[in-house]
Design an enzyme around this catalytic site. Structure first.
Site, PDB file in Angstrom:
ATOM      1  N   ASP A  18      24.549-110.395  52.097  1.00 57.59           N
ATOM      2  CA  ASP A  18      24.008-111.154  50.968  1.00 57.59           C
ATOM      3  C   ASP A  18      22.713-111.873  51.344  1.00 57.59           C
ATOM      4  OD1 ASP A  18      23.888-112.172  48.448  1.00 57.59           O
ATOM      5  OD2 ASP A  18      25.509-113.625  48.703  1.00 57.59           O
ATOM      6  N   ASN A  66      27.269-104.911  40.561  1.00 55.48           N
ATOM      7  CA  ASN A  66      25.821-104.709  40.754  1.00 55.48           C
ATOM      8  C   ASN A  66      25.194-103.750  39.728  1.00 55.48           C
ATOM      9  OD1 ASN A  66      25.893-104.910  44.401  1.00 55.48           O
ATOM     10  ND2 ASN A  66      25.486-106.493  42.897  1.00 55.48           N
TER      11      ASN A  66
HETATM   12  C1  FPP Z   1      22.907-108.712  48.196  1.00 52.15           C
HETATM   13  O1  FPP Z   1      21.709-109.449  48.185  1.00 52.15           O
HETATM   14  C2  FPP Z   1      22.683-107.341  48.603  1.00 52.15           C
HETATM   15  C3  FPP Z   1      22.872-106.244  47.825  1.00 52.15           C
HETATM   16  C4  FPP Z   1      23.356-106.340  46.425  1.00 52.15           C
HETATM   17  C5  FPP Z   1      22.590-104.878  48.300  1.00 52.15           C
HETATM   18  C6  FPP Z   1      22.778-104.593  49.754  1.00 52.15           C
HETATM   19  C7  FPP Z   1      21.907-103.448  50.102  1.00 52.15           C
HETATM   20  C8  FPP Z   1      21.206-103.306  51.266  1.00 52.15           C
HETATM   21  C9  FPP Z   1      21.340-104.238  52.373  1.00 52.15           C
HETATM   22  C10 FPP Z   1      20.226-102.190  51.474  1.00 52.15           C
HETATM   23  C11 FPP Z   1      20.675-100.801  51.269  1.00 52.15           C
HETATM   24  C12 FPP Z   1      21.930-100.418  51.968  1.00 52.15           C
HETATM   25  C13 FPP Z   1      22.082 -99.368  52.785  1.00 52.15           C
HETATM   26  C14 FPP Z   1      23.435 -99.033  53.303  1.00 52.15           C
HETATM   27  C15 FPP Z   1      20.968 -98.556  53.249  1.00 52.15           C
HETATM   28  P1  FPP Z   1      21.258-110.120  46.834  1.00 52.15           P
HETATM   29  O2  FPP Z   1      20.281-109.214  46.176  1.00 52.15           O
HETATM   30  O3  FPP Z   1      22.438-110.478  46.004  1.00 52.15           O
HETATM   31  O4  FPP Z   1      20.553-111.423  47.366  1.00 52.15           O
HETATM   32  P2  FPP Z   1      20.416-112.813  46.590  1.00 52.15           P
HETATM   33  O5  FPP Z   1      21.810-113.335  46.383  1.00 52.15           O
HETATM   34  O6  FPP Z   1      19.637-113.651  47.549  1.00 52.15           O
HETATM   35  O7  FPP Z   1      19.690-112.542  45.310  1.00 52.15           O
END
Ligand code: FPP
Length: 246
Positions: A18, A66
């Site tokens: 996250d 998501n």
């Molecule tokens: C949460 O951060 C993260 C995600 C919803 C996606 C995770 C994806 C990756 C790390 C990259 C792609 C994965 C692979 C396996 C190549 P957020 O967007 O919710 O962060 P925030 O809470 O700060 O907005």
């Protein structure tokens, strides 16, 4: 120096990655670039886990919830996943890593789904580590899907109601065949489970860190493991009972 007992490593680590969005905001760049940097952190963590001998690594890459994000962000995440698979398959082979997935893979774009299936197939015989990607995954949804399949099997005479117990239920989950996570890491200072592995985390040790996922390093992983190793896992028993067992 972070002290780690290499003989007491968690067998299965699960991670809620996250903070990509907040990392991007901090750097005054778009959210997608935060995810891109997050994908680099994925590479580091996969490599490190393999090097130190973690047997199962489950990453929460895309939750069912998501899908509700802006279409552009969903598209970018799918693109990053596709790119990861394209670029990393060779490396997964080289390192003996088997790719598996949990979640509603059928909802993914057909091209991404095909690439996932190909990578799963081509790495199926690798036995050094399992990299398990949670994609279009929701814990409650997984449990409901298990219940539906149990009811179907019951109707077909494959399973009797008296045979439904924790062990048989496990067989209907996406994670069948995997040990439950020993350690859950969640980055970015949020203290939630967010519909991740609800059944499987009944006795998982939880570790939260303020580090945002794109900043998560090898040392951060070691800190989480060191914290895990200081805990006494009692599984509902007393310390004295545990001493007798061990
Ligand atoms: C949460 O951060 C993260 C995600 C919803 C996606 C995770 C994806 C990756 C790390 C990259 C792609 C994965 C692979 C396996 C190549 P957020 O967007 O919710 O962060 P925030 O809470 O700060 O907005």
């Amino acid at each position: 120096m972070i002290k780690i007992d290499w003989n007491k490593l968690p067998r299965h680590i699960a991670i809620i990655m996250d903070g990509n969005g907040r990392w991007a905001k901090q750097h005054a760049i778009g959210r997608v670039r935060g995810h891109k940097k997050g994908a680099q952190a994925v590479r580091t963590v996969v490599k490190t886990c393999r090097e130190i001998g973690i047997k199962y690594l489950t990453l929460y890459a895309f939750s069912i919830e998501n899908w509700e994000r802006p279409a552009k962000e969903v598209e970018a995440l799918m693109f990053l996943l596709d790119e990861y698979l394209t670029k990393e398959t060779k490396e997964l082979q080289k390192q003996g890593i088997r790719l598996t997935t949990i979640g509603e893979i059928d909802r993914l774009h057909p091209l991404v789904k095909d690439k996932l299936l190909q990578t799963k197939e081509s790495t199926a015989k690798n036995d050094q580590m399992v990299l398990n990607l949670a994609l279009s995954y929701g814990g409650k949804d997984e449990i409901i899907s298990a219940v539906k399949r149990i009811v179907q099997d019951n109707k077909r005479g494959i399973i009797d109601i008296s045979d439904i117990n924790k062990e048989t239920f496990d067989r209907y989950l996406y994670t069948y065949g995997m040990p439950d996570p020993d350690l859950l890491i969640r980055t970015s200072g949020e203290y939630r489970i967010s519909n991740f592995l609800l059944w499987q985390m009944a006795y998982t040790e939880l570790y939260f860190t303020n580090v945002l996922w794109p900043d998560f390093t090898k040392d951060d992983l070691f800190k989480a493991i060191a914290s895990y190793q200081k805990r006494e896992r009692r599984f509902g028993l007393t310390s004295e009972q545990l001493e007798e067992i061990n």
